[in-house]
Design a protein around this motif. Structure first.
Motif, PDB file in Angstrom:
ATOM      1  N   UNK A  44       0.829  -1.205   0.000  1.00  0.00           N
ATOM      2  CA  UNK A  44       0.000   0.000   0.000  1.00  0.00           C
ATOM      3  C   UNK A  44       0.860   1.251   0.000  1.00  0.00           C
ATOM      4  N   UNK A  45       1.881   1.255   0.850  1.00  0.00           N
ATOM      5  CA  UNK A  45       2.753   2.432   0.935  1.00  0.00           C
ATOM      6  C   UNK A  45       3.441   2.696  -0.396  1.00  0.00           C
ATOM      7  N   UNK A  46       3.919   1.623  -1.034  1.00  0.00           N
ATOM      8  CA  UNK A  46       4.621   1.811  -2.305  1.00  0.00           C
ATOM      9  C   UNK A  46       3.683   2.349  -3.372  1.00  0.00           C
ATOM     10  N   UNK A  47       2.470   1.797  -3.443  1.00  0.00           N
ATOM     11  CA  UNK A  47       1.548   2.171  -4.510  1.00  0.00           C
ATOM     12  C   UNK A  47       0.796   3.464  -4.234  1.00  0.00           C
ATOM     13  N   UNK A  48       0.912   3.989  -3.027  1.00  0.00           N
ATOM     14  CA  UNK A  48       0.224   5.241  -2.708  1.00  0.00           C
ATOM     15  C   UNK A  48       0.847   6.428  -3.431  1.00  0.00           C
ATOM     16  N   UNK A  49       2.078   6.287  -3.874  1.00  0.00           N
ATOM     17  CA  UNK A  49       2.786   7.375  -4.545  1.00  0.00           C
ATOM     18  C   UNK A  49       2.552   7.300  -6.044  1.00  0.00           C
ATOM     19  N   UNK A  50       1.979   8.353  -6.613  1.00  0.00           N
ATOM     20  CA  UNK A  50       1.654   8.352  -8.038  1.00  0.00           C
ATOM     21  C   UNK A  50       2.872   8.258  -8.929  1.00  0.00           C
ATOM     22  N   UNK A  51       3.991   8.844  -8.517  1.00  0.00           N
ATOM     23  CA  UNK A  51       5.202   8.772  -9.330  1.00  0.00           C
ATOM     24  C   UNK A  51       5.723   7.342  -9.411  1.00  0.00           C
ATOM     25  N   UNK A  52       5.570   6.589  -8.332  1.00  0.00           N
ATOM     26  CA  UNK A  52       5.983   5.181  -8.368  1.00  0.00           C
ATOM     27  C   UNK A  52       5.080   4.387  -9.296  1.00  0.00           C
ATOM     28  N   UNK A  53       3.781   4.678  -9.263  1.00  0.00           N
ATOM     29  CA  UNK A  53       2.876   3.980 -10.178  1.00  0.00           C
ATOM     30  C   UNK A  53       3.259   4.278 -11.627  1.00  0.00           C
ATOM     31  N   UNK A  54       3.577   5.519 -11.908  1.00  0.00           N
ATOM     32  CA  UNK A  54       3.993   5.875 -13.272  1.00  0.00           C
ATOM     33  C   UNK A  54       5.266   5.122 -13.649  1.00  0.00           C
ATOM     34  N   UNK A  55       6.189   5.014 -12.721  1.00  0.00           N
ATOM     35  CA  UNK A  55       7.441   4.300 -12.987  1.00  0.00           C
ATOM     36  C   UNK A  55       7.152   2.860 -13.413  1.00  0.00           C
ATOM     37  N   UNK A  56       6.263   2.171 -12.690  1.00  0.00           N
ATOM     38  CA  UNK A  56       5.948   0.782 -13.025  1.00  0.00           C
ATOM     39  C   UNK A  56       5.233   0.676 -14.366  1.00  0.00           C
ATOM     40  N   UNK A  57       4.353   1.621 -14.643  1.00  0.00           N
ATOM     41  CA  UNK A  57       3.641   1.603 -15.919  1.00  0.00           C
ATOM     42  C   UNK A  57       4.623   1.743 -17.082  1.00  0.00           C
ATOM     43  N   UNK A  58       5.502   2.715 -16.977  1.00  0.00           N
ATOM     44  CA  UNK A  58       6.482   2.937 -18.034  1.00  0.00           C
ATOM     45  C   UNK A  58       7.416   1.739 -18.174  1.00  0.00           C
ATOM     46  N   UNK A  59       7.800   1.144 -17.044  1.00  0.00           N
ATOM     47  CA  UNK A  59       8.662  -0.040 -17.071  1.00  0.00           C
ATOM     48  C   UNK A  59       7.997  -1.174 -17.845  1.00  0.00           C
ATOM     49  N   UNK A  60       6.763  -1.501 -17.496  1.00  0.00           N
ATOM     50  CA  UNK A  60       6.065  -2.610 -18.140  1.00  0.00           C
ATOM     51  C   UNK A  60       5.865  -2.348 -19.629  1.00  0.00           C
ATOM     52  N   UNK A  61       5.462  -1.135 -19.969  1.00  0.00           N
ATOM     53  CA  UNK A  61       5.223  -0.814 -21.378  1.00  0.00           C
ATOM     54  C   UNK A  61       6.508  -0.875 -22.184  1.00  0.00           C
TER      55      UNK A  61
END
Length: 282
Positions: free
Chosen positions: A107-124
């Motif tokens: 939860x703590x990791x995913x609460x940060x929007x910049x981290x979510x963007x990082x994972x999205x860009x990584x996967x894509x």
């Protein structure tokens, strides 16, 4: 610069149409998104968008969305999931999943929007994998070698040959590879550990304790250590050159295990459809 601005570089016109259509008020959404890119976080968490794309897709959508938007929806869905569960089934070895009640770190990791963007860009970024032949310098002169982004051994060899100015990007990509392989394909990664000689080469590239190369097992600890070290090395080399490095890479390095666990959850639940009650993906 706000990370939400980077979304606009990746989202196609078709993606924006889908985001707007899921909201039920297309004209308003387009205007809001143009005026305030921060609205994108709200749009990606819209349950109607997830249902439209993954639960009840419209057969007339044709090519419905870019990989970036598809992963954007899934990563934000995982952020929603971990906010509403008390435990998750997590990787515990090849073909093994066990319930783990430590959801707080996810939860703590995913609460940060910049981290979510990082994972999205990584996967894509891994929907198209770079590969080919390069010339590398060896003790016997230059030799032609095949490489693939998903082969960290040969990729690390290529990064060592890069001009210094390009090495931060190379080390960052090595960190991405370690996170992608251990996060999205943990069973395959654990069942196919690098050979001892290659482990030694990888530890030298990442600058981690050489003894780590001797700890050959089917866990993901080796890839976690390498990935975190490569991200830190990317920052350190950038700082030495220009006085600053991407702070997000240091943040992910410090939180590599939660990032890996988030990807394990996403892959099992939404990509591989892994059933925790079975010994293999359903």
């Amino acid at each position: 610069m706000s990370y939400q601005l980077f979304y606009l570089e990746h989202l196609s016109d078709r993606d924006v149409d889908l985001l707007a259509g899921a909201s039920g008020d297309p004209d308003s959404v387009r205007a809001r998104l143009s005026a305030d890119p921060g609205v994108v976080d709200e749009l990606l968490t819209n349950p109607a968008l997830f249902e439209m794309v993954f639960e009840a897709p419209d057969a007339e959508l044709g090519v419905p969305l870019s990989p970036f938007l598809a992963f954007g929806i899934l990563v934000n869905r995982v952020a929603h999931d971990v906010e509403h569960v008390n435990y998750t089934y997590e990787w515990n070895g090849p073909g093994q999943r066990i319930p783990v009640f430590d959801v707080g770190s996810l939860r703590d990791f995913m609460a940060d929007g910049a981290r979510r963007y990082f994972l999205i860009e990584l996967l894509a970024s891994f929907t198209k994998v770079a590969s080919g032949r390069v010339w590398v310098r060896t003790r016997r002169g230059y030799r032609s070698r095949r490489f693939s982004e998903l082969d960290p051994v040969h990729l690390s060899e290529m990064v060592e040959q890069l001009p210094v100015a390009q090495q931060p990007a190379g080390f960052r990509r090595l960190g991405d590879v370690a996170l992608f392989l251990s996060g999205v394909f943990p069973d395959h990664t654990a069942r196919n550990p690098p050979a001892p000689f290659h482990r030694e080469r990888l530890t030298r590239s990442a600058g981690v304790e050489p003894m780590l190369a001797l700890q050959a097992d089917d866990s993901l600890d080796f890839h976690e250590a390498l990935g975190a070290a490569w991200y830190r090395k990317a920052v350190e080399v950038a700082v030495a050159q220009v006085g600053a490095g991407p702070p997000m890479l240091r943040d992910v390095a410090d939180n590599f295990r939660p990032a890996r666990r988030v990807l394990n959850y996403l892959a099992d639940r939404y990509l591989h459809h892994y059933d925790a009650g079975l010994s293999r993906p359903a």
